[in-house]
Scaffold this active site. Structure first.
Site, mmCIF file in Angstrom:
data_model
loop_
_atom_site.group_PDB
_atom_site.id
_atom_site.type_symbol
_atom_site.label_atom_id
_atom_site.label_comp_id
_atom_site.label_asym_id
_atom_site.label_seq_id
_atom_site.Cartn_x
_atom_site.Cartn_y
_atom_site.Cartn_z
ATOM 1 N N HIS A 32 0.846 -1.193 0.000
ATOM 2 C CA HIS A 32 0.000 0.000 0.000
ATOM 3 C C HIS A 32 0.879 1.239 0.000
ATOM 4 O O HIS A 32 2.069 1.174 0.294
ATOM 5 C CB HIS A 32 -0.822 0.089 1.290
ATOM 6 C CG HIS A 32 -1.741 -1.028 1.566
ATOM 7 N ND1 HIS A 32 -3.082 -0.969 1.270
ATOM 8 C CD2 HIS A 32 -1.549 -2.226 2.155
ATOM 9 C CE1 HIS A 32 -3.676 -2.083 1.672
ATOM 10 N NE2 HIS A 32 -2.772 -2.876 2.211
ATOM 11 N N GLU A 105 2.515 -0.579 4.343
ATOM 12 C CA GLU A 105 2.262 0.775 3.835
ATOM 13 C C GLU A 105 3.590 1.497 3.616
ATOM 14 O O GLU A 105 4.432 1.550 4.519
ATOM 15 C CB GLU A 105 1.467 1.608 4.856
ATOM 16 C CG GLU A 105 0.050 1.143 5.116
ATOM 17 C CD GLU A 105 -0.986 1.737 4.160
ATOM 18 O OE1 GLU A 105 -0.578 2.445 3.196
ATOM 19 O OE2 GLU A 105 -2.178 1.492 4.381
ATOM 20 N N HIS A 141 -2.387 -2.988 -3.580
ATOM 21 C CA HIS A 141 -3.784 -2.785 -3.191
ATOM 22 C C HIS A 141 -4.641 -2.507 -4.426
ATOM 23 O O HIS A 141 -5.790 -2.931 -4.511
ATOM 24 C CB HIS A 141 -3.865 -1.614 -2.192
ATOM 25 C CG HIS A 141 -5.103 -1.598 -1.361
ATOM 26 N ND1 HIS A 141 -5.432 -0.543 -0.549
ATOM 27 C CD2 HIS A 141 -6.095 -2.510 -1.216
ATOM 28 C CE1 HIS A 141 -6.583 -0.818 0.051
ATOM 29 N NE2 HIS A 141 -7.006 -1.998 -0.326
ATOM 30 N N ASP A 151 -3.496 2.716 -4.865
ATOM 31 C CA ASP A 151 -2.157 2.598 -4.275
ATOM 32 C C ASP A 151 -1.592 1.183 -4.468
ATOM 33 O O ASP A 151 -2.369 0.235 -4.502
ATOM 34 C CB ASP A 151 -2.201 2.967 -2.782
ATOM 35 C CG ASP A 151 -3.093 2.030 -1.958
ATOM 36 O OD1 ASP A 151 -4.258 1.823 -2.347
ATOM 37 O OD2 ASP A 151 -2.621 1.485 -0.946
HETATM 38 ZN ZN LIG Z 1 -4.051 0.655 0.370
#
Ligand SMILES: [Zn+2]
Length: 162
Positions: A32, A105, A141, A151
């Site tokens: 992400h 992330e 994602h 993303d």
């Molecule tokens: Zn995401």
């Protein structure tokens, strides 16, 4: 490339997780990206951590622009990062990707790209995860929720991880 060393992992827990279903094996990593556009420091780990908390979501890991690695949720738990999601089909096609995945992330926007330090930490983190789990897929994602999510986007250099 030789595997870079994983930096010290900073633990900044979030509560946005629950228990994985029984009998499920972790075999997927979801990449992400995020940033905090309304913060004065949109690319800071603190602002991004607060943003995740605000939306009551969490990936397992967050990697900041300098390559700092934060663990938000322990990998054995089901963190709430993927939402309504489906693995690429027909090769897989499983839904509910949170059940069997670990989410990472990277701090960045869809146009900023990602730093070399981030990629190095990401490679090291994935190497560490693979020592513990039989990972068979690394997906964005945007690949598992294409109608909702963009993303990590086109700037993400997949050559680092695949
Ligand atoms: Zn995401």
């Amino acid at each position: 490339m030789k595997n870079p060393a994983l930096p010290y992992i900073i633990h900044t827990p979030l509560k946005h997780y629950d228990t994985r279903p029984a009998e499920v094996s972790i075999d997927t990593i979801v990449i992400h990206s995020l940033y905090a556009p309304e913060s004065p420091t949109p690319f800071s780990a603190k602002a991004c951590h607060a943003l995740l908390d605000h939306y009551k979501v969490a990936a397992h890991y967050l990697i900041d622009r300098k390559g700092g690695v934060y663990e938000l949720v322990a990998p054995e738990h089901r963190a709430w990062h993927a939402g309504v999601s489906k693995m690429p089909s027909p090769s897989d096609g499983r839904t509910g990707v949170n059940d069997f995945s670990i989410g990472i992330e990277l701090i960045g926007s869809l146009t900023s790209g990602y730093t070399r330090k981030q990629y190095r930490s990401l490679v090291a983190l994935i190497t560490r995860i693979k020592e513990q789990y039989q990972i068979t897929a690394i997906v964005g994602h945007d690949e598992i929720a294409p109608e909702r999510k963009s993303d990590p986007g086109g700037m993400f250099e997949w050559g680092w991880v695949r």
